[in-house]
Design a protein around this motif. Structure first.
Motif, PDB file in Angstrom:
ATOM      1  N   ALA A   1       0.916  -1.121  -0.049  1.00 22.03           N
ATOM      2  CA  ALA A   1      -0.033   0.107  -0.247  1.00 22.03           C
ATOM      3  C   ALA A   1       1.025   1.172  -0.167  1.00 22.03           C
ATOM      4  CB  ALA A   1      -0.879  -0.124   1.143  1.00 22.03           C
ATOM      5  N   TRP A   2       1.907   1.261   0.699  1.00 23.13           N
ATOM      6  CA  TRP A   2       2.642   2.578   0.887  1.00 23.13           C
ATOM      7  C   TRP A   2       3.546   2.548  -0.311  1.00 23.13           C
ATOM      8  CZ3 TRP A   2       7.953   3.153   0.591  1.00 23.13           C
ATOM      9  CH2 TRP A   2       8.323   4.659   0.941  1.00 23.13           C
ATOM     10  N   ARG A   3       4.168   1.444  -0.879  1.00 22.15           N
ATOM     11  CA  ARG A   3       5.109   1.628  -2.030  1.00 22.15           C
ATOM     12  C   ARG A   3       4.158   1.953  -3.320  1.00 22.15           C
ATOM     13  NH1 ARG A   3      10.081   0.402  -0.706  1.00 22.15           N
ATOM     14  NH2 ARG A   3       9.375  -0.872   0.776  1.00 22.15           N
ATOM     15  N   ALA A   4       3.061   1.337  -3.392  1.00 19.14           N
ATOM     16  CA  ALA A   4       2.100   1.734  -4.605  1.00 19.14           C
ATOM     17  C   ALA A   4       1.714   3.462  -4.659  1.00 19.14           C
ATOM     18  CB  ALA A   4       0.727   1.061  -4.635  1.00 19.14           C
ATOM     19  N   ARG A   5       1.578   3.831  -3.260  1.00 19.64           N
ATOM     20  CA  ARG A   5       1.353   5.355  -3.471  1.00 19.64           C
ATOM     21  C   ARG A   5       2.644   6.078  -3.468  1.00 19.64           C
ATOM     22  NH1 ARG A   5       1.750   8.963   1.728  1.00 19.64           N
ATOM     23  NH2 ARG A   5       0.649  11.144   0.876  1.00 19.64           N
TER      24      ARG A   5
ATOM     25  N   ALA B   1      11.585   5.829  -8.269  1.00 18.99           N
ATOM     26  CA  ALA B   1      11.609   6.173  -6.928  1.00 18.99           C
ATOM     27  C   ALA B   1      11.112   4.923  -6.141  1.00 18.99           C
ATOM     28  CB  ALA B   1      10.663   7.296  -6.578  1.00 18.99           C
ATOM     29  N   ALA B   2       9.942   4.251  -6.548  1.00 26.30           N
ATOM     30  CA  ALA B   2       9.535   2.937  -5.976  1.00 26.30           C
ATOM     31  C   ALA B   2      10.574   2.136  -5.778  1.00 26.30           C
ATOM     32  CB  ALA B   2       8.181   2.552  -6.719  1.00 26.30           C
TER      33      ALA B   2
ATOM     34  N   ALA C   1      10.391  -5.949   3.573  1.00 19.53           N
ATOM     35  CA  ALA C   1       9.193  -5.095   3.691  1.00 19.53           C
ATOM     36  C   ALA C   1       9.671  -3.906   4.525  1.00 19.53           C
ATOM     37  CB  ALA C   1       8.142  -5.984   4.262  1.00 19.53           C
ATOM     38  N   LEU C   2       8.815  -2.943   4.648  1.00 12.87           N
ATOM     39  CA  LEU C   2       9.117  -1.751   5.464  1.00 12.87           C
ATOM     40  C   LEU C   2       8.961  -2.048   6.878  1.00 12.87           C
ATOM     41  CD1 LEU C   2       6.934   0.878   3.534  1.00 12.87           C
ATOM     42  CD2 LEU C   2       9.345   1.057   3.932  1.00 12.87           C
ATOM     43  N   THR C   3       7.962  -3.204   7.051  1.00 12.05           N
ATOM     44  CA  THR C   3       7.787  -3.366   8.827  1.00 12.05           C
ATOM     45  C   THR C   3       8.197  -4.900   8.804  1.00 12.05           C
ATOM     46  OG1 THR C   3       5.966  -1.751   8.775  1.00 12.05           O
ATOM     47  CG2 THR C   3       6.350  -3.360  10.714  1.00 12.05           C
ATOM     48  N   PRO C   4       9.428  -5.312   9.274  1.00 17.50           N
ATOM     49  CA  PRO C   4       9.782  -6.752   9.371  1.00 17.50           C
ATOM     50  C   PRO C   4       9.074  -7.445  10.445  1.00 17.50           C
ATOM     51  CG  PRO C   4      11.367  -5.199  10.343  1.00 17.50           C
ATOM     52  CD  PRO C   4      10.458  -4.396   9.699  1.00 17.50           C
TER      53      PRO C   4
ATOM     54  N   GLY D   1      -3.734   7.442   0.845  1.00 16.55           N
ATOM     55  CA  GLY D   1      -2.145   7.673   1.189  1.00 16.55           C
ATOM     56  C   GLY D   1      -2.301   8.161   2.529  1.00 16.55           C
ATOM     57  N   LEU D   2      -3.239   8.990   3.121  1.00 17.52           N
ATOM     58  CA  LEU D   2      -3.032   9.552   4.430  1.00 17.52           C
ATOM     59  C   LEU D   2      -3.350   8.423   5.597  1.00 17.52           C
ATOM     60  CD1 LEU D   2      -3.229  11.966   6.581  1.00 17.52           C
ATOM     61  CD2 LEU D   2      -5.864  12.189   6.060  1.00 17.52           C
TER      62      LEU D   2
END
Length: 328
Positions: free
Chosen positions: A159-163, A172-173, A239-242, A318-319
């Motif tokens: 979700a974060w990287r798609a944004r 950038a992604a 992943a952003l959150t392991p 995104g928010l």
């Protein structure tokens, strides 16, 4: 060095995987258990893994090494565990001798270094039964109890990287998948072993067959690239959150106090698009209750809602994703 050459067509055909895959995550979990990096995040998890690791699964450690450069047949891109085991056995029928030599050279020492591996490559029934039992035992202990957290880690990253992709583009992604990632023209590079290069400097790139991005809750190293039989590729990255940082419950944390426990759980699940009925089923609440929570979240700009035929689909904005990252 990882180096991937892109053509213009390749850059238009980068997608995200739909969900985490059980054997991919299992292999990377066993790799992560042998690594020594990021001790602040994975240290306690590694200690628990060492204590609970089942003896029947230990043969896997002869195949899976800390650098993540694992035999490809162990990591089929199949979402169902039983079907993935079948895919392992099918792919195992075509193992090449050079793969055996490489696996034996990387295996741990002992009375007969690589003896089980030679039996595996020789298609001996007992060796394959041992592998099947090892995969089942490891999955039951390492992956199955944590599958909910693995999925939450996966969905939040996508979700974060798609944004990020929508706002800043594919370069950038991809650059965000590792601190040392960089672009040289149309070549994506990340320093560090093992070496893998796809495409070429002649402009052909990946041949327009596509690149699938797949975050892993366990992998801690440089992104890994795997080629698929059809010619496409998968880029696997941390992943952003392991997993050790994923809350045991998707609604735990400061968001409970801000939104309320149930409403926070609704927002967590909407990192992936879901219908009203799916939310009610997943959370064990009524349809009117789901509608009330989604209406409040939508009014706050945290989710969007759209109709697809008879279904009503909700997804975090995104928010909403930023709020989850900061408060979850």
């Amino acid at each position: 060095m990882l180096r991937v050459h892109f053509s213009a067509e390749d850059l238009l055909d980068v997608t995200f995987a739909a969900e985490p895959l059980p054997l991919v995550e299992l292999c990377l979990a066993l790799v992560a258990g042998q690594r020594t990096d990021e001790p602040a995040v994975f240290g306690r998890w590694r200690y628990r893994l060492a204590r609970e690791f089942p003896a029947p699964a230990r043969p896997l450690l002869e195949l899976l090494r800390p650098d993540g450069d694992n035999p490809g047949f162990l990591e089929p891109l199949v979402p169902d565990f039983e079907a993935a085991l079948d895919a392992v056995r099918e792919a195992g029928r075509g193992l090449a001798d050079e793969e055996l030599a490489r696996a034996v050279s990387r295996s741990r020492g002992g009375g007969d270094p690589g003896g089980w591996l030679r039996a595996l490559w020789g298609q001996e029934r007992e060796a394959w039964a041992l592998l099947d039992g090892a995969l089942r035992a490891a999955h039951e202990t390492v992956i199955a109890p944590r599958w909910g957290g693995i999925r939450r880690s996966f969905r939040a990253d996508v979700a974060w990287r798609a944004r990020l992709l929508a706002g800043h583009g594919i370069k950038a992604a991809l650059a965000s998948t590792h601190p040392r990632a960089r672009w040289r023209g149309t070549a994506f590079e990340v320093p560090g072993p093992p070496h893998f290069e796809a495409g070429g400097p002649d402009g052909r790139g990946l041949g327009g067959r596509g690149l699938v991005l797949m975050p892993s809750a366990f992998w801690t190293g440089r992104p890994l690239l795997a080629g698929l039989p059809g010619g496409s590729h998968v880029l696997l990255y941390p992943a952003l959150t392991p997993l050790p940082l994923v809350a045991p419950d998707g609604a735990e944390g400061s968001l409970d106090a801000l939104l309320g426990r149930t409403r926070a759980a609704v927002l967590h699940r909407l990192t992936d698009r879901r219908t009203t009925s799916e939310l009610a089923r997943d959370l064990g609440i009524s349809l009117p209750s789901v509608s009330e929570h989604t209406r409040t979240l939508r009014a706050a700009g945290l989710i969007t809602t759209e109709r697809d035929g008879k279904a009503v689909l909700h997804a975090a904005t995104g928010l909403g994703v930023d709020l989850l990252r900061s408060g979850g």
